[in-house]
Scaffold this motif. Structure first.
Motif, mmCIF file in Angstrom:
data_model
loop_
_atom_site.group_PDB
_atom_site.id
_atom_site.type_symbol
_atom_site.label_atom_id
_atom_site.label_comp_id
_atom_site.label_asym_id
_atom_site.label_seq_id
_atom_site.Cartn_x
_atom_site.Cartn_y
_atom_site.Cartn_z
ATOM 1 N N SER A 1 44.327 61.941 85.542
ATOM 2 C CA SER A 1 44.286 63.147 84.712
ATOM 3 C C SER A 1 45.585 63.945 84.758
ATOM 4 O O SER A 1 45.931 64.645 83.799
ATOM 5 N N SER A 2 46.315 63.848 85.870
ATOM 6 C CA SER A 2 47.533 64.650 85.999
ATOM 7 C C SER A 2 48.768 63.953 85.431
ATOM 8 O O SER A 2 49.811 64.594 85.261
ATOM 9 N N VAL A 3 48.650 62.653 85.133
ATOM 10 C CA VAL A 3 49.833 61.895 84.716
ATOM 11 C C VAL A 3 50.425 62.378 83.392
ATOM 12 O O VAL A 3 51.646 62.574 83.302
ATOM 13 N N PRO A 4 49.620 62.582 82.314
ATOM 14 C CA PRO A 4 50.232 63.047 81.057
ATOM 15 C C PRO A 4 50.995 64.353 81.196
ATOM 16 O O PRO A 4 51.974 64.576 80.482
ATOM 17 N N GLY A 5 50.575 65.207 82.095
ATOM 18 C CA GLY A 5 51.280 66.470 82.295
ATOM 19 C C GLY A 5 52.561 66.312 83.095
ATOM 20 O O GLY A 5 53.462 67.149 83.010
ATOM 21 N N ILE A 6 52.662 65.249 83.880
ATOM 22 C CA ILE A 6 53.860 65.002 84.690
ATOM 23 C C ILE A 6 54.976 64.401 83.847
ATOM 24 O O ILE A 6 56.139 64.797 83.942
ATOM 25 N N VAL A 7 54.621 63.453 82.991
ATOM 26 C CA VAL A 7 55.610 62.640 82.275
ATOM 27 C C VAL A 7 56.259 63.427 81.141
ATOM 28 O O VAL A 7 55.598 64.157 80.408
ATOM 29 N N ASP A 8 57.569 63.250 81.007
ATOM 30 C CA ASP A 8 58.303 63.757 79.850
ATOM 31 C C ASP A 8 58.199 62.690 78.759
ATOM 32 O O ASP A 8 58.818 61.631 78.859
ATOM 33 N N TRP A 9 57.410 62.974 77.724
ATOM 34 C CA TRP A 9 57.135 61.973 76.692
ATOM 35 C C TRP A 9 58.415 61.430 76.067
ATOM 36 O O TRP A 9 58.554 60.233 75.830
ATOM 37 N N GLN A 10 59.338 62.336 75.742
ATOM 38 C CA GLN A 10 60.554 61.935 75.039
ATOM 39 C C GLN A 10 61.336 60.888 75.830
ATOM 40 O O GLN A 10 61.752 59.864 75.286
ATOM 41 N N TRP A 11 61.536 61.082 77.109
ATOM 42 C CA TRP A 11 62.292 60.140 77.929
ATOM 43 C C TRP A 11 61.457 58.921 78.299
ATOM 44 O O TRP A 11 61.984 57.806 78.384
ATOM 45 N N PHE A 12 60.169 59.111 78.504
ATOM 46 C CA PHE A 12 59.337 58.012 78.989
ATOM 47 C C PHE A 12 59.258 56.857 77.989
ATOM 48 O O PHE A 12 59.198 55.688 78.378
ATOM 49 N N LEU A 13 59.290 57.175 76.693
ATOM 50 C CA LEU A 13 59.139 56.126 75.684
ATOM 51 C C LEU A 13 60.378 55.238 75.543
ATOM 52 O O LEU A 13 60.337 54.252 74.815
ATOM 53 N N PHE A 14 61.468 55.578 76.238
ATOM 54 C CA PHE A 14 62.595 54.640 76.316
ATOM 55 C C PHE A 14 62.276 53.459 77.237
ATOM 56 O O PHE A 14 62.836 52.368 77.088
ATOM 57 N N LEU A 15 61.405 53.665 78.209
ATOM 58 C CA LEU A 15 61.235 52.706 79.296
ATOM 59 C C LEU A 15 60.620 51.358 78.894
ATOM 60 O O LEU A 15 61.098 50.321 79.351
ATOM 61 N N PRO A 16 59.543 51.322 78.077
ATOM 62 C CA PRO A 16 58.959 50.001 77.762
ATOM 63 C C PRO A 16 59.947 49.037 77.107
ATOM 64 O O PRO A 16 60.027 47.863 77.492
ATOM 65 N N SER A 17 60.702 49.519 76.118
ATOM 66 C CA SER A 17 61.673 48.654 75.436
ATOM 67 C C SER A 17 62.761 48.201 76.401
ATOM 68 O O SER A 17 63.157 47.031 76.415
ATOM 69 N N MET A 18 63.232 49.141 77.206
ATOM 70 C CA MET A 18 64.292 48.810 78.147
ATOM 71 C C MET A 18 63.828 47.783 79.170
ATOM 72 O O MET A 18 64.549 46.832 79.492
ATOM 73 N N TYR A 19 62.624 47.967 79.687
ATOM 74 C CA TYR A 19 62.102 47.084 80.721
ATOM 75 C C TYR A 19 61.944 45.658 80.189
ATOM 76 O O TYR A 19 62.381 44.693 80.823
ATOM 77 N N ALA A 20 61.327 45.524 79.002
ATOM 78 C CA ALA A 20 61.114 44.197 78.416
ATOM 79 C C ALA A 20 62.444 43.523 78.093
ATOM 80 O O ALA A 20 62.636 42.325 78.349
ATOM 81 N N PHE A 21 63.386 44.288 77.540
ATOM 82 C CA PHE A 21 64.665 43.685 77.181
ATOM 83 C C PHE A 21 65.450 43.254 78.410
ATOM 84 O O PHE A 21 66.091 42.198 78.403
ATOM 85 N N ALA A 22 65.424 44.057 79.473
ATOM 86 C CA ALA A 22 66.162 43.708 80.688
ATOM 87 C C ALA A 22 65.658 42.387 81.265
ATOM 88 O O ALA A 22 66.448 41.556 81.728
ATOM 89 N N ILE A 23 64.353 42.177 81.245
ATOM 90 C CA ILE A 23 63.777 40.916 81.731
ATOM 91 C C ILE A 23 64.238 39.757 80.849
ATOM 92 O O ILE A 23 64.704 38.721 81.334
#
Length: 418
Positions: free
Chosen positions: A203-225
């Motif tokens: 329940s606390s996770v959506p309030g912790i995460v910065d949405w704008q920066w967080f959405l860079f991570l999935p693309s970056m992670y998949a591409f790096a692999i």
């Protein structure tokens, strides 16, 4: 692989096949243009990095980070997928958003165009049989072109983007990706969100995460692999190409020398994979007293093999089918993270589930499109044939030497008497 006869060293090739330096390894490797365009659409700069244009890629990635953040593109995308269209419109900074469009389209178009031109250059370099320097030594580093396992690069980048690139020999690329991964994780509060997610505090996770920066991570992670895996494949192919050229050059230089004659001789034929052991065993056999012209070492032309799923150190010929799987992982990883902001398990868990689910969905689609029998892992192939004519008294020492230098197998040619 080179298919033309070795060209004389007197004529300098106009097209390079690859370069090794303290900064890393790069090659003119034929890439699929539409895959380059797709990675640019997923994240500007990725398509250029995929085809080896790293400077362009770095500049476009930095541009994406700056302009996307100023325009709040990621926030608008997330809100749009959640059906909150008015909020999405309110998030967009129109001045920065208008700057975003032209460069985004350019990134897709230019990565496709460059992939086409690189493929042309690769064909011309093959015709010329351009040379490659297999090592570079400087004050800062010792870079050696060597065979590595593609899946090891994949695993290291899965643990932390950038590590797979460092394993593959791409020092600058690995450093950039590793630093970028750390910075974006810090700005998005991803590590703290990951900790809360795996402790069950969803329940606390959506309030912790910065949405704008967080959405860079999935693309970056998949591409790096994906990029770590393909970069190791390309480095292995470059190694094969360099050694093939060396063996052909050696054969040409020795072809005019008469074969040494001896009344009691044996012929031993052995096969090797492309590796430093090929050149080491040639020198070791010469040390036994066998004349160089009595040692024939040439690359073998392999017949077409079945399409395989995973490349190995034994065969890297660009026929694996993980492109669609990694694309699916990127798409569904992003979607999982977006909908995870409103679903119970949160963006971390749903992003990982989307990543894994998208990988298998893309993989299944690839299997259906190929519609042919496949092997899971690429098989070992015959690569280098070494034929030695030596006195019969050297036979045992020669066989012992071949075994110690990792020959795949050998045969003693029976003597025929007339």
């Amino acid at each position: 692989m080179p298919y033309q006869k070795f060209q004389s060293a007197d004529s300098k090739p106009r097209y390079s096949k690859g370069q090794i330096s303290v900064f890393g390894i790069n090659s003119i490797y034929p890439r699929t243009p539409w895959i380059a365009a797709w990675w640019s659409a997923a994240f500007p700069g990725f398509g250029h990095m995929y085809i080896g244009k790293y400077l362009h890629g770095f500049l476009l990635i930095i541009w994406e980070l700056v302009v996307n953040n100023q325009a709040h593109i990621n926030m608008a995308i997330a809100l749009s997928f959640l059906g909150r269209f008015e909020e999405a419109k309110a998030q967009i900074n129109q001045s920065w958003g208008l700057l975003y469009v032209a460069v985004f389209v350019y990134s897709i178009w230019d990565s496709y165009r460059c992939a086409v031109e690189i493929n042309k250059s690769h064909s011309l370099a093959e015709i010329e049989d351009a040379p490659i320097t297999p090592s570079a030594v400087s004050f800062f580093d010792v870079m050696i072109l060597e065979k590595k396992h593609p899946w090891v690069g994949l695993v290291w980048s899965a643990l932390s983007p950038g590590l797979g690139q460092l394993y593959g020999g791409s020092t600058v690329v690995g450093t950039f990706l590793l630093a970028w991964w750390i910075y974006v994780c810090y700005k998005s509060e991803a590590i703290r969100a990951w900790l809360h997610s795996f402790l069950g505090d969803f329940s606390s996770v959506p309030g912790i995460v910065d949405w704008q920066w967080f959405l860079f991570l999935p693309s970056m992670y998949a591409f790096a692999i994906y990029q770590a895996y393909t970069a190791v494949n390309e480095s292995n192919t470059l190694y094969d190409i360099e050694q093939i050229r060396f063996l052909r050059a050696r054969a040409e230089q020795l072809s005019h020398l008469p074969t040494a004659q001896n009344d009691a001789v044996v012929q031993v034929i052995a096969t090797f994979e492309h590796s430093p052991f090929v050149e080491i065993v040639i020198h070791d056999i010469e040390k036994l007293g066998v004349p160089p012209q009595n040692i024939v070492a040439l690359p073998m032309e392999n017949l077409e093999s079945q399409t395989h799923i995973i490349d190995s150190i034994h065969r890297v010929d660009g026929k694996s089918i993980l492109d669609g799987a990694m694309m699916g992982a990127t798409i569904f990883g992003v979607l999982g993270a977006i909908y995870g902001f409103v679903l119970y398990w949160g963006p971390i868990i749903w992003g990982l589930l989307g990543l894994v689910g998208g990988f298998f969905l893309g993989f299944i689609i690839e299997l259906l499109l190929h519609k042919k029998k496949m092997k899971f892992v690429s098989s070992r192939k015959s690569e280098v044939l070494v034929e030695v004519t030596c006195p019969a008294a050297m036979q045992e020492a020669l066989i012992k030497l071949l075994k110690s230098r990792r020959a795949n197998g050998f045969v003693i040619v029976p003597q025929r008497f007339t």
